[in-house]
Enzyme design. Structure first.
Site, PDB file in Angstrom:
ATOM      1  CG  HIS A  44      28.332  58.210  32.664  1.00  0.00           C
ATOM      2  ND1 HIS A  44      29.085  59.351  32.505  1.00  0.00           N
ATOM      3  CD2 HIS A  44      27.924  57.842  31.427  1.00  0.00           C
ATOM      4  CE1 HIS A  44      29.141  59.663  31.220  1.00  0.00           C
ATOM      5  NE2 HIS A  44      28.443  58.771  30.545  1.00  0.00           N
ATOM      6  CG  HIS A  46      31.202  58.512  37.505  1.00  0.00           C
ATOM      7  ND1 HIS A  46      32.330  59.126  36.991  1.00  0.00           N
ATOM      8  CD2 HIS A  46      30.219  58.748  36.603  1.00  0.00           C
ATOM      9  CE1 HIS A  46      32.029  59.713  35.840  1.00  0.00           C
ATOM     10  NE2 HIS A  46      30.757  59.510  35.584  1.00  0.00           N
ATOM     11  CG  HIS A  62      32.176  56.083  32.867  1.00  0.00           C
ATOM     12  ND1 HIS A  62      31.835  56.066  31.542  1.00  0.00           N
ATOM     13  CD2 HIS A  62      32.222  57.386  33.225  1.00  0.00           C
ATOM     14  CE1 HIS A  62      31.674  57.312  31.111  1.00  0.00           C
ATOM     15  NE2 HIS A  62      31.921  58.131  32.118  1.00  0.00           N
ATOM     16  CG  HIS A  70      32.180  55.163  27.340  1.00  0.00           C
ATOM     17  ND1 HIS A  70      31.358  55.277  28.432  1.00  0.00           N
ATOM     18  CD2 HIS A  70      31.694  56.033  26.412  1.00  0.00           C
ATOM     19  CE1 HIS A  70      30.425  56.191  28.180  1.00  0.00           C
ATOM     20  NE2 HIS A  70      30.603  56.659  26.965  1.00  0.00           N
ATOM     21  CG  HIS A  79      32.497  51.790  31.156  1.00  0.00           C
ATOM     22  ND1 HIS A  79      32.759  53.100  30.810  1.00  0.00           N
ATOM     23  CD2 HIS A  79      33.625  51.080  30.913  1.00  0.00           C
ATOM     24  CE1 HIS A  79      34.016  53.178  30.377  1.00  0.00           C
ATOM     25  NE2 HIS A  79      34.552  51.963  30.414  1.00  0.00           N
ATOM     26  CG  ASP A  82      29.090  53.171  29.795  1.00  0.00           C
ATOM     27  OD1 ASP A  82      29.599  54.044  30.515  1.00  0.00           O
ATOM     28  OD2 ASP A  82      29.745  52.442  29.019  1.00  0.00           O
ATOM     29  CG  HIS A 119      29.251  63.908  32.377  1.00  0.00           C
ATOM     30  ND1 HIS A 119      30.566  64.111  32.727  1.00  0.00           N
ATOM     31  CD2 HIS A 119      28.945  62.663  32.799  1.00  0.00           C
ATOM     32  CE1 HIS A 119      31.030  63.031  33.312  1.00  0.00           C
ATOM     33  NE2 HIS A 119      30.082  62.126  33.372  1.00  0.00           N
ATOM     34  NE  ARG A 136      33.725  63.492  36.502  1.00  0.00           N
ATOM     35  CZ  ARG A 136      34.285  62.395  36.976  1.00  0.00           C
ATOM     36  NH1 ARG A 136      34.129  62.081  38.260  1.00  0.00           N
ATOM     37  NH2 ARG A 136      35.022  61.626  36.199  1.00  0.00           N
TER      38      ARG A 136
HETATM   39 CU    CU Z   1      30.017  60.228  33.954  1.00  0.00          CU
HETATM   40 ZN    ZN Z   2      31.466  54.541  30.388  1.00  0.00          ZN
END
Ligand code: CU
Ligand code: ZN
Length: 147
Positions: A44, A46, A62, A70, A79, A82, A119, A136
């Site tokens: 993602h 962020h 995000h 999401h 998002h 995403d 992640h 993360r």
């Molecule tokens: Cu993330």
């Molecule tokens: Zn998201």
């Protein structure tokens, strides 16, 4: 073009590079990573370009300029950050390549200066607000790069 060099977080050995290039129809995202456990890993953009916390929580949630839920990268409402999952092979290497129709490299919704996170686990593309992707394991900041 923009790019982000990802460094390990949460004690992992994950590192790599992500590039974002404006092309006809959107932004092409290309990522190459190594040091992952085999399988899918949530991927993602962020909110903050801040990787200072050892677990990279300093990058915030995000990137979500529209207050959307999401979702997966092909969902119409998602998002902005995403990007779905990046899939590592048995060697721990992963390659990701996608044309994203909605990412912006300029203007109020620009992703420049934001964070990129990989992640520990797969993004299920539906659990709110994180996709249940776990910790993360790599973090980078998106900057302007030489073409
Ligand atoms: Cu993330
Ligand atoms: Zn998201």
């Amino acid at each position: 073009m923009c790019s982000s060099d990802l460094s390990p977080a949460s004690g992992s050995a994950v590192k790599g590079t992500v590039t974002f290039t404006k092309v006809e129809g959107g932004v092409k995202v290309v990522a190459d990573l190594e040091g992952l456990t085999p399988g899918d890993h949530g991927f993602h953009i962020h909110q903050f370009g801040d990787c200072s916390a050892p677990d990279a929580t300093s990058a915030g949630g995000h990137f979500n300029p529209h207050g959307a839920p999401h979702a997966g990268p092909t969902a119409e409402i998602r998002h902005a950050g995403d990007l779905g999952n990046i899939t590592a092979e048995a060697s721990g290497k992963a390659h990701y390549e996608r044309l994203d129709p909605s990412l912006k490299l300029d203007g109020a919704e620009s992703i420049i200066g934001r964070g990129v996170i990989v992640h520990a686990n797969a993004d299920d593309l539906k659990t709110q607000p994180t996709g249940n992707a776990g910790g993360r394991v790599a973090c980078g900041v998106i900057g302007v790069a030489k073409d």
